[in-house]
Design an enzyme around this catalytic site. Structure first.
Site, PDB file in Angstrom:
ATOM      1  N   HIS A   1       0.840  -1.207   0.000  1.00 11.45           N
ATOM      2  CA  HIS A   1       0.000   0.000   0.000  1.00 11.45           C
ATOM      3  C   HIS A   1       0.866   1.245   0.000  1.00 11.45           C
ATOM      4  O   HIS A   1       0.440   2.319  -0.389  1.00 11.45           O
ATOM      5  CB  HIS A   1      -0.968   0.001   1.191  1.00 11.45           C
ATOM      6  CG  HIS A   1      -0.271   0.135   2.507  1.00 11.45           C
ATOM      7  ND1 HIS A   1       0.435  -0.900   3.068  1.00 11.45           N
ATOM      8  CD2 HIS A   1      -0.153   1.178   3.353  1.00 11.45           C
ATOM      9  CE1 HIS A   1       0.960  -0.483   4.217  1.00 11.45           C
ATOM     10  NE2 HIS A   1       0.611   0.766   4.408  1.00 11.45           N
TER      11      HIS A   1
ATOM     12  N   LYS B   1       9.432  -2.575   3.404  1.00 13.36           N
ATOM     13  CA  LYS B   1      10.585  -2.524   4.302  1.00 13.36           C
ATOM     14  C   LYS B   1      10.546  -3.682   5.279  1.00 13.36           C
ATOM     15  O   LYS B   1       9.491  -4.116   5.719  1.00 13.36           O
ATOM     16  CB  LYS B   1      10.505  -1.197   5.073  1.00 13.36           C
ATOM     17  CG  LYS B   1      11.715  -0.828   5.848  1.00 13.36           C
ATOM     18  CD  LYS B   1      12.668   0.061   5.069  1.00 13.36           C
ATOM     19  CE  LYS B   1      13.995   0.222   5.759  1.00 13.36           C
ATOM     20  NZ  LYS B   1      14.793  -1.004   5.763  1.00 13.36           N
TER      21      LYS B   1
ATOM     22  N   LYS C   1       3.600  -2.339  11.846  1.00 13.59           N
ATOM     23  CA  LYS C   1       4.590  -1.541  12.581  1.00 13.59           C
ATOM     24  C   LYS C   1       4.847  -0.210  11.861  1.00 13.59           C
ATOM     25  O   LYS C   1       4.807   0.858  12.467  1.00 13.59           O
ATOM     26  CB  LYS C   1       5.887  -2.354  12.625  1.00 13.59           C
ATOM     27  CG  LYS C   1       6.971  -1.837  13.510  1.00 13.59           C
ATOM     28  CD  LYS C   1       8.256  -2.656  13.357  1.00 13.59           C
ATOM     29  CE  LYS C   1       8.072  -4.141  13.591  1.00 13.59           C
ATOM     30  NZ  LYS C   1       9.356  -4.866  13.658  1.00 13.59           N
TER      31      LYS C   1
ATOM     32  N   LYS D   1       9.724  -8.895   4.606  1.00 11.59           N
ATOM     33  CA  LYS D   1      10.734  -9.536   5.462  1.00 11.59           C
ATOM     34  C   LYS D   1      11.445 -10.594   4.650  1.00 11.59           C
ATOM     35  O   LYS D   1      10.856 -11.169   3.727  1.00 11.59           O
ATOM     36  CB  LYS D   1      10.051 -10.218   6.656  1.00 11.59           C
ATOM     37  CG  LYS D   1      10.983 -10.477   7.799  1.00 11.59           C
ATOM     38  CD  LYS D   1      11.178  -9.221   8.609  1.00 11.59           C
ATOM     39  CE  LYS D   1      11.967  -9.440   9.860  1.00 11.59           C
ATOM     40  NZ  LYS D   1      11.737  -8.352  10.809  1.00 11.59           N
TER      41      LYS D   1
ATOM     42  N   SER E   1      15.797   3.366  10.504  1.00 10.17           N
ATOM     43  CA  SER E   1      16.028   2.955   9.113  1.00 10.17           C
ATOM     44  C   SER E   1      15.401   3.976   8.164  1.00 10.17           C
ATOM     45  O   SER E   1      15.969   4.303   7.116  1.00 10.17           O
ATOM     46  CB  SER E   1      15.381   1.599   8.837  1.00 10.17           C
ATOM     47  OG  SER E   1      16.223   0.548   9.225  1.00 10.17           O
TER      48      SER E   1
HETATM   49  N1  GLU Z   1      14.438  -6.038  11.417  1.00  8.22           N
HETATM   50  C1  GLU Z   1      13.935  -4.901  12.091  1.00  8.22           C
HETATM   51  C2  GLU Z   1      12.473  -5.095  12.458  1.00  8.22           C
HETATM   52  O1  GLU Z   1      12.013  -6.195  12.621  1.00  8.22           O
HETATM   53  C3  GLU Z   1      14.201  -3.618  11.332  1.00  8.22           C
HETATM   54  C4  GLU Z   1      13.534  -3.502   9.994  1.00  8.22           C
HETATM   55  C5  GLU Z   1      13.970  -2.287   9.188  1.00  8.22           C
HETATM   56  O2  GLU Z   1      14.706  -1.461   9.690  1.00  8.22           O
HETATM   57  O3  GLU Z   1      13.548  -2.216   8.026  1.00  8.22           O
HETATM   58  O4  GLU Z   1      11.751  -4.170  12.682  1.00  8.22           O
END
Ligand code: GLU
Length: 476
Positions: free
Chosen positions: A66, A71, A95, A107, A364
């Site tokens: 969306h 990320k 998140k 992921k 990030s």
């Molecule tokens: N791996 C981290 C998380 O689970 C960071 C992900 C990121 O910075 O894109 O939130």
């Protein structure tokens, strides 16, 4: 061990999602569109190592587009599988929405035990995995931007960034293809500790509201609170370090792979971490009591429990025995859906993962913006800010001298006030602001809706509402 009757990690996330969505009034079908994972790419590739070809299996899952880029981290662990990356990708969607990082959720993971390989071998494996993902735009500054996760860190991110740059020699934004890079390779100050720092800021914000503290049956501040930390990796270590060094909390137990250390007088986190780095485990640490079955320490009396390692560690098998009145999920998915229900009924307050560990992706986001703008935060304004502050200080000092009544600036004020904010200060300020605002949005729902009795449901409501608005804006 997770009892057999528990749903899988992805199912557990879906159960929590469904609980929340049942309280919403979404257009028909949108709920399912948001819940399902859009695509998961599986790759099997060979790398010649130690005289033979070894085959590895990796994944990159895209939960929701969306917003783009999508990320989420890349994990190296033997536990990686499709169900896990899809659950983690879904959590990334919620998140990012909750903390207003303008990304969809994704992921990745590689099924590998990184401790089995030396640095050179890991570089070959990482570059080959990155090659497979870059080729399919599953690593791309405007489409899919990975980051570190369990088993990976700055080093792997630098290899990935370099691999992308080699394959896209004219892309001026190539550094923005991945975050969590070392500072000298386009990273940002404060990213390594960002998730742990975010956990600290989340707790600080929680402890600003006496009604919320009371819901957990606690009172006072973070000072003196007894904390149990599970996992002394990057997230658990930094959270424990900051809470004990800066907020006066007492880390009474640390649980690691090979057992746990319990010390009611408080554990020195830097020391224990140094021991762990040197000996590969906590066993033999000269202070406190060692427990071979570390999971028993999840059940000790404490004020705050911080699971900061794997998913599913608080499950149907141990939820009833957990004594902590407040749990903050520094890991992704540490409490299963079944355990969540038991704990809620017991009155335990859970600060949910999608909020509690969002510090990593928040910083990030700052790194990605830095890479796209090709300039370090603070570079333009820092000295100008200092010069303006100098004007005020000069004026005050002149005024003080002219009154002749001995009035002086307080000691330390001048140094603090004159120092303009550099990148690290700005990153911390941005992270703190993000964590505060996101908490406030969750707690507003928690307090204002009679049908919402826990922070996780509140977090889902806020996040799903934001994702739904994006879809609406797109005309879907
Ligand atoms: N791996 C981290 C998380 O689970 C960071 C992900 C990121 O910075 O894109 O939130």
């Amino acid at each position: 061990m997770t009892p057999i009757q528990e749903p899988s990690f992805r199912e557990s996330v879906d159960i929590m999602f469904n609980r929340a969505v049942a309280l919403m009034d979404l257009p028909p079908g949108l709920e399912e569109k948001i819940r399902v994972c859009n695509a998961t790419y599986t790759v099997r590739f060979g790398v010649r190592l130690r005289g033979q070809i070894q085959t590895f299996t990796g994944y990159r899952s895209v939960h929701s587009e969306h917003m783009e880029p999508v990320k989420g981290g890349i994990r190296y662990s033997m536990g990686v599988n499709q169900d896990e990356v899809e659950a983690l990708a879904a959590l990334m969607t919620y998140k990012c929405a909750l903390v207003e990082a303008p990304f969809g959720g994704s992921k990745g993971g590689l099924c590998i035990d990184p401790r089995e390989y030396d640095e050179h071998e890991l570089e070959l494996i990482t570059r080959r995995f990155a090659y497979e993902l870059v080729k399919r735009d599953l690593i791309h500054p405007s489409q899919n931007v990975p980051a570190p996760d369990m088993g990976t860190g700055e080093r792997e991110m630098a290899w990935i960034a370099d691999q992308y740059a080699r394959m896209n020699t004219t892309d001026i934004n190539s550094k923005a293809c991945v975050t969590g890079k070392p500072l000298n390779a386009g990273g940002i100050a404060g990213r390594v500790e960002a998730t742990g720092r975010g956990v600290q800021y989340a707790l600080q914000e929680f402890f600003r509201y006496p009604e919320d503290i009371a819901k957990a049956g606690l009172d006072g501040t973070l000072d003196g609170k007894r904390v149990v930390v599970q996992g002394l990796g990057n997230v658990g270590f930094h959270a424990a370090k900051f809470l004990s060094e800066e907020d006066g909390s007492k880390i009474v137990a640390v649980i690691e792979r090979d057992g746990g250390i319990y010390d009611p007088n408080g554990i020195n986190i830097e020391e224990l971490r140094a021991w762990l780095a040197k000996h590969g485990g906590v066993k033999g640490y000269p202070h406190g009591q060692y427990a071979e079955d570390g999971s028993t320490l999840l059940e000790v009396e404490c004020d705050i429990l911080i699971p900061a390692a794997l998913e599913g560690v608080i499950n149907l098998g141990n939820a009833a025995q957990i004594q902590a009145p407040l749990i903050i999920e520094a890991a992704n998915g540490p409490v299963t859906a079944g355990a969540d229900e038991i704990l809620r009924e017991k009155g335990c307050v859970i600060i949910p993962d999608m909020y509690a560990n969002a510090g990593g992706v928040t910083v990030s986001y700052f790194e990605w913006v830095k890479n796209l703008s090709h300039i370090r935060f603070g570079r333009m304004q820092r000295r100008q800010e200092e010069a303006r502050h100098q004007l005020v200080v000069d004026e005050l000092e002149e005024l003080a001298a002219s009154t002749g009544n001995g009035w002086k600036l307080s000691p330390g004020f001048k140094d603090k006030y004159l120092k303009g904010a550099g990148e690290l200060e700005l990153v911390r300020s941005g992270l703190d602001d993000t964590m505060r605002i996101a908490y406030q949005s969750m707690r507003a729902v928690w307090h204002n809706r009679d049908d919402v009795t826990d922070l996780r449901t509140a977090a889902y409501l806020v996040a799903i509402d934001k994702v739904a608005s994006s879809y609406r804006a797109k005309g879907l």
